[in-house]
Enzyme design. Structure first.
Site, PDB file in Angstrom:
ATOM      1  N   LYS A 177       0.829  -1.213   0.000  1.00  0.00           N
ATOM      2  CA  LYS A 177       0.000   0.000   0.000  1.00  0.00           C
ATOM      3  C   LYS A 177       0.861   1.259   0.000  1.00  0.00           C
ATOM      4  O   LYS A 177       0.566   2.206  -0.712  1.00  0.00           O
ATOM      5  CB  LYS A 177      -0.887   0.034   1.245  1.00  0.00           C
ATOM      6  CG  LYS A 177      -2.215  -0.658   1.075  1.00  0.00           C
ATOM      7  CD  LYS A 177      -3.070  -0.439   2.306  1.00  0.00           C
ATOM      8  CE  LYS A 177      -2.415  -1.107   3.473  1.00  0.00           C
ATOM      9  NZ  LYS A 177      -2.464  -0.598   4.753  1.00  0.00           N
ATOM     10  N   ARG A 224      10.802  -6.495   4.956  1.00  0.00           N
ATOM     11  CA  ARG A 224      10.692  -5.086   5.364  1.00  0.00           C
ATOM     12  C   ARG A 224      11.254  -4.882   6.769  1.00  0.00           C
ATOM     13  O   ARG A 224      11.869  -3.862   7.058  1.00  0.00           O
ATOM     14  CB  ARG A 224       9.220  -4.653   5.326  1.00  0.00           C
ATOM     15  CG  ARG A 224       9.018  -3.185   5.615  1.00  0.00           C
ATOM     16  CD  ARG A 224       7.619  -2.740   5.319  1.00  0.00           C
ATOM     17  NE  ARG A 224       6.695  -3.059   6.399  1.00  0.00           N
ATOM     18  CZ  ARG A 224       5.379  -2.839   6.362  1.00  0.00           C
ATOM     19  NH1 ARG A 224       4.832  -2.329   5.284  1.00  0.00           N
ATOM     20  NH2 ARG A 224       4.602  -3.141   7.376  1.00  0.00           N
ATOM     21  N   ARG A 261      -1.256  -8.935  13.220  1.00  0.00           N
ATOM     22  CA  ARG A 261      -1.806  -7.931  12.300  1.00  0.00           C
ATOM     23  C   ARG A 261      -2.571  -8.585  11.151  1.00  0.00           C
ATOM     24  O   ARG A 261      -3.598  -8.073  10.712  1.00  0.00           O
ATOM     25  CB  ARG A 261      -0.684  -7.014  11.794  1.00  0.00           C
ATOM     26  CG  ARG A 261      -0.319  -5.993  12.871  1.00  0.00           C
ATOM     27  CD  ARG A 261       1.086  -5.480  12.751  1.00  0.00           C
ATOM     28  NE  ARG A 261       1.322  -4.817  11.494  1.00  0.00           N
ATOM     29  CZ  ARG A 261       2.466  -4.919  10.801  1.00  0.00           C
ATOM     30  NH1 ARG A 261       3.440  -5.672  11.242  1.00  0.00           N
ATOM     31  NH2 ARG A 261       2.609  -4.273   9.690  1.00  0.00           N
TER      32      ARG A 261
END
Ligand code: AMP
Length: 185
Positions: A13, A126, A143
């Site tokens: 995103k 990441r 998450r």
């Protein structure tokens, strides 16, 4: 142009939002970024960090005022890109209310999809590159579960309004952006 961008953590995103805001000249409102900016040593920052660090959603009494205040700023009058908000049906309902009060409408809700095994690999990569405290094995799992349980129903909320366009996020960033551009125009 008012866009809500929904996708699980690690779907890409952030990258696509950067490109979209450039293309359409609208501000990028990332609630994750806004919350991470809260001074960690302040009393409020400590509360915020206790949620973020465990991959849990911050409570609405913290998130909603931050978002509505930001949406009320002048640069959002012509549009904005909402990234990471709404994340629950309650937040979506509060946003609906805010939009009605301001005589605004959403143009589209983009749903970026990526298979969950790819998401985990991307998030671990990441974690190494950006050193984010919420990219550990445990918080990643938390998450992703929150996304499935609490954020996926937000898509149903917007599907009822006929606003959702799904994008396959497993392709290269350039290919994904082309799909987004087609969906938005
Ligand atoms: P993100 O950068 O969008 O992945 O968000 C990072 C973290 O910020 C999330 O795991 C939550 O702890 C918190 N957060 C971001 N947006 C929201 C929201 N709309 N509601 C509650 N918590 C949020």
């Amino acid at each position: 142009m008012r866009i809500v961008f929904i996708g699980p953590p690690g779907a890409g995103k952030g990258t696509q939002c950067g490109r979209l805001t450039e293309e359409f000249g609208i501000p990028h409102l990332s609630t994750g970024e806004m919350l991470r900016k809260t001074e960690r040593d302040s009393p409020l920052g400590k509360i915020v960090a206790s949620y973020i660090d465990h991959g849990r959603l911050a409570p609405d009494y913290l998130v909603l005022p931050i978002v509505t205040q930001r949406l009320s700023e002048a640069d959002c009058s012509q549009g904005c890109l909402l990234d990471g908000f709404p994340r629950t049906v309650n937040q979506a309902e509060k946003l609906d209310q805010f939009l009605v009060e301001n005589n605004w409408e959403l143009d589209v809700v983009l749903n970026l999809t990526v298979p969950s095994e790819d998401l985990i690999a991307r998030l671990l990569r990441r974690a190494e590159q950006e050193n984010r405290v919420d990219d550990t094995d445990e918080t990643i799992a938390a998450r992703l579960e929150i996304f499935r349980n609490q954020t996926a129903p937000v898509l149903d909320h917007y599907k009822q309004q006929g606003l959702v366009k799904s994008i396959d996020g497993s392709n290269s960033p350039d290919e994904v952006f082309e799909l987004i551009r087609q969906a938005v125009s």
